[in-house]
Design a protein around this motif. Structure first.
Motif, PDB file in Angstrom:
ATOM      1  N   LYS A 252     -31.522 -42.568 -27.560  1.00 43.73           N
ATOM      2  CA  LYS A 252     -30.349 -42.280 -28.409  1.00 43.73           C
ATOM      3  C   LYS A 252     -30.758 -42.194 -29.878  1.00 43.73           C
ATOM      4  CE  LYS A 252     -25.795 -44.167 -29.629  1.00 43.73           C
ATOM      5  NZ  LYS A 252     -24.845 -45.286 -29.390  1.00 43.73           N
ATOM      6  N   PHE A 275     -32.673 -37.946 -23.433  1.00 44.65           N
ATOM      7  CA  PHE A 275     -31.292 -38.285 -23.764  1.00 44.65           C
ATOM      8  C   PHE A 275     -30.342 -37.148 -23.392  1.00 44.65           C
ATOM      9  CE2 PHE A 275     -27.732 -38.226 -26.778  1.00 44.65           C
ATOM     10  CZ  PHE A 275     -27.182 -39.479 -26.536  1.00 44.65           C
ATOM     11  N   SER A 279     -27.575 -37.364 -20.376  1.00 38.58           N
ATOM     12  CA  SER A 279     -26.151 -37.164 -20.681  1.00 38.58           C
ATOM     13  C   SER A 279     -25.547 -36.111 -19.760  1.00 38.58           C
ATOM     14  CB  SER A 279     -25.984 -36.743 -22.145  1.00 38.58           C
ATOM     15  OG  SER A 279     -26.496 -37.738 -23.008  1.00 38.58           O
TER      16      SER A 279
END
Length: 301
Positions: A252, A275, A279
């Motif tokens: 993140k 990341f 997601s």
């Protein structure tokens, strides 16, 4: 007392890596990862009498977060169990053997799903018992490889993972070992499920007992635990490989730095890609769950 890349004192144990070191408070079973100037200071004072006092102050300044554990039981009979595990041949517990067997298990499980023929269906009770057996053997695989690496497993129990109660074994002590040992322990559960998958596939191949469903359950445990986007075995393997204790948080922050163009090295780019893919994966899973719930609700109306 220094043993290879490990220093063992009366209260503290220190494991040395190239860019960091891990300090263990033996009495309280707490661990701290140290880098930079503090790491250099500890290395300079490794033979000093003031080392323990310095480490004590360091631990007092830290706040240790505990997982939400529903049930925790002490691992009874650890000494007898440990002595039996150390009799297992080293070849069985080597990382090369584990990786090779997992690959073979994935191939066999995949071919079974694509080309396998149904020879009958198992009852719900057999399906349920085999699932429970896979869960137990999965955790036993972690225990076996952790103890074989010379570390302790102080407790077993239930904890909340994404709000779901799950069986766990405390293998935190493996952080004091080499990278290969850490990866081997993280793959230990998948290793156990792979052995079950291969064994049941071979039995079904020659006996035609209608056990394909059981093989597929074990195969599901293998594949689902290899996914690195949720906190299962694959996540911890990837964390160990890139040297990040909290992969979700690191990815993140890396993505934020990439957007602000503060840092564009290879590791930061890799974490940013991780990341983004994570997601998208979680969004896909949420979409599938919500769609399934809506379909069920619609069928009831």
């Amino acid at each position: 007392m220094k043993k290879g890349n490990v220093f063992v004192g009366s209260r503290y144990e220190i494991h040395f890596e190239k860019s960091f070191l891990v300090v263990k408070d033996i009495q309280n079973s707490n661990y701290v990862k140290v880098r930079g100037e503090l790491m250099q200071l500890i290395c300079r004072n490794i033979s000093s009498h003031s080392l323990e006092e310095m480490l004590e102050k360091m631990f007092e300044s830290k706040t240790f977060l505990k997982d939400k554990k529903l049930v925790q039981l002490n691992f009874v009979g650890r000494r007898k169990f440990r002595s039996k595990i150390h009799k297992i041949p080293n070849l069985v517990c080597r990382l090369n053997t584990i990786v090779l067997l997992v690959i073979v298990g994935i191939i066999i499980g995949g071919l079974d799903i694509i080309y396998g023929e149904e020879n009958g269906k198992c009852s719900c009770w057999i399906w349920f018992l085999w699932t429970v057996f896979n869960i137990i053997m999965h955790e036993f695989g972690h225990v076996l490889l952790c103890i074989h690496a010379g570390r302790t497993v102080p407790a077993i129990g239930l904890k909340l993972n994404y709000g779901i109660p799950m069986l766990y074994v405390d293998t935190t002590d493996i952080c004091m070992c080499s990278l290969r040992a850490k990866i081997a322990v993280s793959l230990g559960g998948i290793y156990a499920n792979t052995c079950l998958c291969i064994a049941i596939s071979i039995i079904d191949l020659f006996g035609k007992f209608g056990l394909m469903e059981l093989s597929r359950i074990s195969f599901f445990f293998i594949i689902s635990n290899l996914i690195p986007f949720i906190k299962l075995d694959g996540y911890y393997v990837l964390s160990d490989c890139i040297g990040e204790a909290n992969l979700n948080r690191a990815s993140k922050y890396a993505f934020k730095r990439l957007i602000k163009r503060k840092e564009n090295n290879k590791k930061n780019i890799f974490l940013s890609v991780f990341f983004i893919v994570k997601s998208l994966f979680l969004l896909f899973v949420m979409h599938e769950i919500i769609s399934s719930i809506l379909v069920i609700m619609y069928s009831w109306l």
